[in-house]
Structures are given as structure tokens and as C-alpha cells.
Design a protein around this motif. Structure first.
Motif, PDB file in Angstrom:
ATOM      1  N   UNK A   1     -13.815 -19.003  20.515  1.00  0.00           N
ATOM      2  CA  UNK A   1     -13.166 -19.911  19.572  1.00  0.00           C
ATOM      3  C   UNK A   1     -12.336 -20.890  20.377  1.00  0.00           C
ATOM      4  N   UNK A   2     -12.329 -22.136  19.928  1.00  0.00           N
ATOM      5  CA  UNK A   2     -11.659 -23.218  20.666  1.00  0.00           C
ATOM      6  C   UNK A   2     -10.680 -23.924  19.743  1.00  0.00           C
TER       7      UNK A   2
ATOM      8  N   UNK B   1      -3.402 -30.047  25.667  1.00  0.00           N
ATOM      9  CA  UNK B   1      -3.633 -28.650  26.029  1.00  0.00           C
ATOM     10  C   UNK B   1      -4.640 -28.039  25.051  1.00  0.00           C
ATOM     11  N   UNK B   2      -5.305 -26.972  25.474  1.00  0.00           N
ATOM     12  CA  UNK B   2      -6.240 -26.303  24.562  1.00  0.00           C
ATOM     13  C   UNK B   2      -6.271 -24.806  24.826  1.00  0.00           C
ATOM     14  N   UNK B   3      -6.739 -24.065  23.826  1.00  0.00           N
ATOM     15  CA  UNK B   3      -6.889 -22.612  23.920  1.00  0.00           C
ATOM     16  C   UNK B   3      -8.351 -22.243  23.723  1.00  0.00           C
ATOM     17  N   UNK B   4      -8.826 -21.333  24.561  1.00  0.00           N
ATOM     18  CA  UNK B   4     -10.178 -20.795  24.441  1.00  0.00           C
ATOM     19  C   UNK B   4     -10.061 -19.273  24.398  1.00  0.00           C
ATOM     20  N   UNK B   5     -10.458 -18.680  23.260  1.00  0.00           N
ATOM     21  CA  UNK B   5     -10.435 -17.221  23.098  1.00  0.00           C
ATOM     22  C   UNK B   5     -11.876 -16.732  23.160  1.00  0.00           C
TER      23      UNK B   5
ATOM     24  N   UNK C   1      -6.383 -17.960  15.798  1.00  0.00           N
ATOM     25  CA  UNK C   1      -6.376 -18.913  16.902  1.00  0.00           C
ATOM     26  C   UNK C   1      -5.362 -20.033  16.703  1.00  0.00           C
ATOM     27  N   UNK C   2      -5.118 -20.423  15.452  1.00  0.00           N
ATOM     28  CA  UNK C   2      -4.123 -21.473  15.212  1.00  0.00           C
ATOM     29  C   UNK C   2      -2.732 -21.008  15.615  1.00  0.00           C
ATOM     30  N   UNK C   3      -2.375 -19.786  15.222  1.00  0.00           N
ATOM     31  CA  UNK C   3      -1.068 -19.249  15.578  1.00  0.00           C
ATOM     32  C   UNK C   3      -0.991 -18.971  17.074  1.00  0.00           C
TER      33      UNK C   3
END
Length: 272
Positions: free
Chosen positions: A139-140, A122-126, A92-94
Motif C-alpha cells: 500500500x502506498x 514524503x511517502x509511506x510504503x507498507x 495507512x492514512x494514520x
């Protein structure tokens, strides 16, 4: 200066809406989907507020949000996986840098962030969803700039902090403008912005472009979902400011952490 990283709260309504979209729209696609979350002021002096995603965070559902400095939106990307194996193999970091770094750097290089500072957060949600059993894993990760590895030239300087002490009449002018700003509507230029700039001389709301021209005569106020340490939501904005000002410049920050119960209520600024 240490910053507290945002955490996330996923409301059950998000998954209910997601279920329908997964079946009817997303299907087996793993293409990134634009979403957004919101954060507000801390729940108490000891409890930080999380970034919240709910049914309104997904495209196609409108929400009338709070204005002024009561609530701010953060843009995000949802990556849906189809199997638990796919979900577990994602770094998730990459993935955050792969998907969001370009957006961040484009906002900095184009100057978009000056009129739209929220574009820097900004954010990522997998996620992986077992639709038959209604089991969801996710995962956030918020995008938080670390250094010049983001490919943006920034003045190298040590961040030193000290208490901001202004003349009482100047703070009162800012306070009066703030109270009015809490009634802002979507038509107002600074509605839903994570930061609002004030002229220290007049107390009026100014633009970030005015701050960049003359940092010493302006004050930056921001919603801080963290009641103690500054939240990481201001770190990215400070990074943007640092790309445009000299190392000797001073930035005055006011962190809004306490709820103002009603328009016209009295409160006092505190220094730390």
C-alpha cells in the motif's frame, strides 16, 4: 485549485533487492526503513508519470540520477510486515501521519525546507512479502498537507489563480538559464531539487530565501509529473511558502511538463 495525487510504480528490481535484505538484514524487524523514489516529466500530454521505486531506492545501492529539472527524488519510509494479518490491520492514512508528520513539521519549523524543498515531499510504503511464493502486497500513500492540523501556523487565505503573463524578454532570460540548468551536476546547489527559483528581473537562479523576502520579483519553476492538473508535489512546497509570506502576496509558478529533447532546443512557455 485541485492537485493530482502521486501514484506509485514498484519495479520488479525493488522486490528482488528487498528479498535479499529481508532475509539477511530486516528479518522479522518491523522498524521503518528509509527509502526514496523518483519522478520525472509526464510520458505524454495525457499520461502522468508515477513515482518510481526500484533497486536503487534501497540503501546501499548507488544510482546516478538525471540532473537539473529532469528528475527529482522523494524521500520515503518502508514498513515491512511479517504476516498478512499484520498488513491488513495497518491504517495507512494514520500510519503516514504517525511516521511522516513529525519530519514534515520539523522541516518547516527548522527552516530546512528553504534550502532543501524536497524534504517536504514524503511517502509511506507498507508491504507484505511471501518470500516462498514471490507474492508481494503493498500500500502506498504520499504525505499531502491538508490544513493547519499539521501544527504549523499558516496564513489563512483563499488560493486564487490567474494566468501568469510576463514580458517576453524576461521569459527568454529564464528560458536561457533553464537550458543551462538541465546540465546541472550533483555538485550544483539546486541539483535534483523539485523546485528552482528564478529572478524575474535577471532570469538568474535564486534561492527560496530570496523568494520569501520578495515574492513579487521571483518565479518558481517545478517538475510536474502531471500533464493536466498540478501535481501534489508542489502543494507541500506552497504550504511551506504560505507559512512565511503575507496573504496578499502573489506567487508566480511555471510548471515544467514537456520534455526538452536536447540542450539548446527551442520551446515556448504557455499560460493557463
Amino acid at each position: 485549485l485541485q492537485f493530482k495525487k502521486l501514484d506509485i510504480q514498484v519495479d520488479v528490481s525493488f522486490w528482488m533487492k528487498y528479498n535479499k535484505l529481508k532475509l539477511d538484514v530486516f528479518k522479522l524487524s518491523m522498524d521503518p526503513v528509509d527509502i526514496f523514489g523518483t519522478y520525472q516529466l509526464p510520458m505524454s500530454k495525457d499520461l502522468a508519470r508515477n513515482l518510481t521505486v526500484d533497486e536503487y531506492s534501497l540503501k546501499g545501492v548507488d544510482k546516478k540520477s538525471l540532473g537539473g529539472l529532469l528528475e527529482s527524488k522523494v524521500s520515503g519510509v518502508l514498513v515491512n510486515t511479517n504476516t498478512i494479518e499484520e498488513y491488513k490491520t495497518i491504517d495507512i492514512s494514520q500510519k503516514t501521519k504517525d511516521l511522516l508528520k513529525e519530519r514534515f513539521c520539523k522541516s518547516i519549523s527548522s527552516g530546512e525546507w528553504v534550502s532543501h524543498p524536497a524534504s517536504l515531499n514524503l511517502f509511506l510504503l507498507v508491504s507484505f512479502a511471501n518470500l516462498k511464493q514471490y507474492v508481494y502486497q503493498y500500500s502506498f500513500n504520499p504525505l499531502v498537507v491538508d490544513d493547519a492540523s499539521f501544527g504549523v501556523a499558516v496564513t489563512k487565505s483563499k488560493l486564487l489563480t490567474k494566468a501568469y503573463k510576463a514580458e517576453p524578454e524576461k521569459l527568454n532570460a529564464i528560458k536561457a538559464t533553464l537550458i543551462q540548468h538541465l546540465t546541472a551536476t550533483e555538485k550544483d546547489a539546486h541539483y535534483n531539487s523539485p523546485v528552482v527559483v528564478f529572478s524575474e528581473e535577471t532570469g538568474r537562479i535564486a534561492g527560496l530565501d530570496e523568494l520569501l523576502k520578495n515574492p513579487s520579483t521571483h518565479v518558481v519553476m517545478y517538475i510536474d509529473p502531471s500533464p493536466m492538473q498540478p501535481s501534489s508535489v508542489i502543494k507541500n512546497v506552497l504550504f511551506g511558502i504560505a507559512t512565511k509570506i503575507s496573504a496578499e502576496s502573489t506567487i508566480r509558478l511555471i510548471s515544467l511538463r514537456d520534455k526538452i529533447s536536447k540542450i539548446g532546443s527551442d520551446f515556448e512557455f504557455q499560460t493557463s
